[in-house]
Design an enzyme around this catalytic site. Structure first.
Site, mmCIF file in Angstrom:
data_model
loop_
_atom_site.group_PDB
_atom_site.id
_atom_site.type_symbol
_atom_site.label_atom_id
_atom_site.label_comp_id
_atom_site.label_asym_id
_atom_site.label_seq_id
_atom_site.Cartn_x
_atom_site.Cartn_y
_atom_site.Cartn_z
ATOM 1 N N LYS A 36 0.983 -1.227 -0.031
ATOM 2 C CA LYS A 36 -0.053 -0.112 0.066
ATOM 3 C C LYS A 36 0.883 1.149 0.182
ATOM 4 O O LYS A 36 1.834 1.523 0.763
ATOM 5 C CB LYS A 36 -0.899 0.196 1.399
ATOM 6 C CG LYS A 36 -1.781 1.215 1.552
ATOM 7 C CD LYS A 36 -2.619 0.997 2.441
ATOM 8 C CE LYS A 36 -3.685 2.252 2.698
ATOM 9 N NZ LYS A 36 -4.492 2.273 3.901
ATOM 10 N N LYS A 44 -2.378 -1.628 -3.791
ATOM 11 C CA LYS A 44 -3.157 -0.369 -3.611
ATOM 12 C C LYS A 44 -2.276 0.741 -3.977
ATOM 13 O O LYS A 44 -1.238 0.766 -3.133
ATOM 14 C CB LYS A 44 -3.906 -0.520 -2.251
ATOM 15 C CG LYS A 44 -4.830 0.705 -2.348
ATOM 16 C CD LYS A 44 -5.418 0.658 -0.740
ATOM 17 C CE LYS A 44 -6.096 1.786 -0.445
ATOM 18 N NZ LYS A 44 -6.548 2.158 0.958
HETATM 19 C C1 PBG Z 1 -7.582 3.002 5.922
HETATM 20 C C2 PBG Z 1 -7.661 3.205 4.313
HETATM 21 C C3 PBG Z 1 -7.495 4.011 3.338
HETATM 22 C C4 PBG Z 1 -8.113 3.542 1.994
HETATM 23 C C5 PBG Z 1 -8.632 2.188 2.433
HETATM 24 N N1 PBG Z 1 -8.332 1.814 3.677
HETATM 25 C C6 PBG Z 1 -7.203 5.486 3.501
HETATM 26 C C7 PBG Z 1 -5.765 5.721 3.698
HETATM 27 O O1 PBG Z 1 -4.768 4.787 3.791
HETATM 28 O O2 PBG Z 1 -5.556 6.767 4.054
HETATM 29 C C8 PBG Z 1 -8.085 4.148 0.832
HETATM 30 C C9 PBG Z 1 -9.169 3.693 -0.175
HETATM 31 C C10 PBG Z 1 -9.447 4.560 -1.369
HETATM 32 O O3 PBG Z 1 -8.777 5.618 -1.412
HETATM 33 O O4 PBG Z 1 -10.282 4.180 -2.003
HETATM 34 N N2 PBG Z 1 -6.429 3.146 6.164
#
Ligand code: PBG
Length: 331
Positions: free
Chosen positions: A199, A253
């Site tokens: 991520k 992601k």
């Molecule tokens: C929580 C989380 C996030 C997303 C999914 N789970 C946000 C982040 O890490 O700031 C992002 C999902 C999206 O942008 O569609 N940590």
């Protein structure tokens, strides 16, 4: 010489039946997990301005929409909780109880007879007063050990409430191991973990942070999410460690900007992979389509097809309802 100017590659593209026959990569309704936002209350269906077509729901209205989508062929959704600022605290304790909005909603969904796979996003940023993904630490951003232990506790609460798939998204080292061991101790050894293993600290999450009210109040997430400028070896290391800790599905992601990473992981791991078509990717498509600059349906399907071609089995997308419509029109 002549053969160089004749048909070589194009022969298989000319008849539409032959073209269709040779397709290897297709997006199916069964590939999709639909992310949804739920908040406490009744009769709420509040549009998220930066994500047209996406809503913050209360459990009752969410159940209505999920039932419709289940009838249209949706097989899985993922819950995100949204709470008022006044209910947040330093550690995000809201989500560590059977009374949390996510636990309540899971029970209500199961009571309503919805049989879809109920995935839950496991994080603290939606519930902490500072908006970071765990317990804050002045030097390192987030206290990794304390947060990993809390992730284990959160997983058990959500398992008890009926979650079918646990998806830790906070990028804490050892988080998957903590979740795996507390789940086993509590009798939930059978629950799969889909780890947000790879991520990136991405600007593509902007609209999500509106939808989930989860933006950090100060600083950013670069002390725990990956730097997009690192090469793919870091991604492989993250993914292999999560698999060793007990992850069953590995997620990459965002999606489109990281297809290289997805493809590389497909060649490296044997675990199923997931791609998250994140909020910013969705918002860009919707905005360009509203302007009439792109064909939303075609660009959407081309994008999701690229995730599958790169190696994803699972696709998380806010456009899941659109995909269901598109697939049903075709048949
Ligand atoms: C929580 C989380 C996030 C997303 C999914 N789970 C946000 C982040 O890490 O700031 C992002 C999902 C999206 O942008 O569609 N940590």
């Amino acid at each position: 010489m002549d053969e160089h100017y004749g048909y070589t590659m194009r022969r298989l593209r000319i008849h539409p039946a032959l073209r269709e026959m040779l397709v290897e990569v297709r997006v199916h309704a069964s590939d999709l997990i639909y992310p949804v936002f739920v908040r406490p209350g009744k009769n709420i269906r509040k549009a998220v301005p930066s994500m047209p077509g996406v809503f913050q729901y209360s459990a009752d209205t969410l159940i209505k929409d999920l039932k419709k989508l289940e009838d249209q062929g949706l097989r899985a959704f993922m819950l995100f909780g949204v709470i008022d600022e006044k209910d947040k605290d330093e550690s995000g304790s809201h989500i560590l109880s059977q009374m949390s909005v996510v636990a309540d909603t899971l029970r209500a969904i199961k009571r309503a007879g919805i049989g879809m796979l109920a995935a839950v996003d496991l994080c603290f940023c939606e519930y902490t007063s500072h908006g970071h993904c765990g317990i804050e630490d002045k030097t390192t951003g987030v206290d990794n050990r304390a947060t990993a232990l809390n992730l284990g506790k959160q997983a058990v609460q959500l398992a008890k409430a009926g979650a079918d798939l646990i998806a830790p998204s906070g990028m804490m080292d050892g988080g998957v191991a903590a979740i795996r061991s507390t789940l086993s101790e509590a009798g939930y050894d059978h629950l799969p973990i889909m780890a947000y293993s790879v991520k990136y600290a991405s600007a593509f999450y902007g609209p999500f942070r509106d939808a989930a009210a989860s933006a950090p109040k100060h600083g950013d997430r670069r002390q725990y999410q990956q730097d997009p400028r690192r090469d793919r070896r870091e991604a492989i290391e993250e993914a292999m460690r999560d698999v060793a800790e007990g992850a069953d599905i590995v997620m990459v992601k965002p999606g489109l900007p990281y297809l290289d990473v997805l493809a590389e992981l497909r060649g490296t791991l044997t675990t199923p992979l997931a791609a998250y078509h994140v909020s910013g990717e969705y918002a860009m498509l919707k905005a360009a389509a509203e302007k009439g600059w792109i064909d939303f349906e075609k660009v959407l399907m081309e994008t999701l097809t690229s995730f599958k071609r790169a190696g994803a089995s699972v696709i998380l997308s806010y456009a899941a309802p659109d995909v269901l419509e598109i697939l049903s029109d075709k048949s």
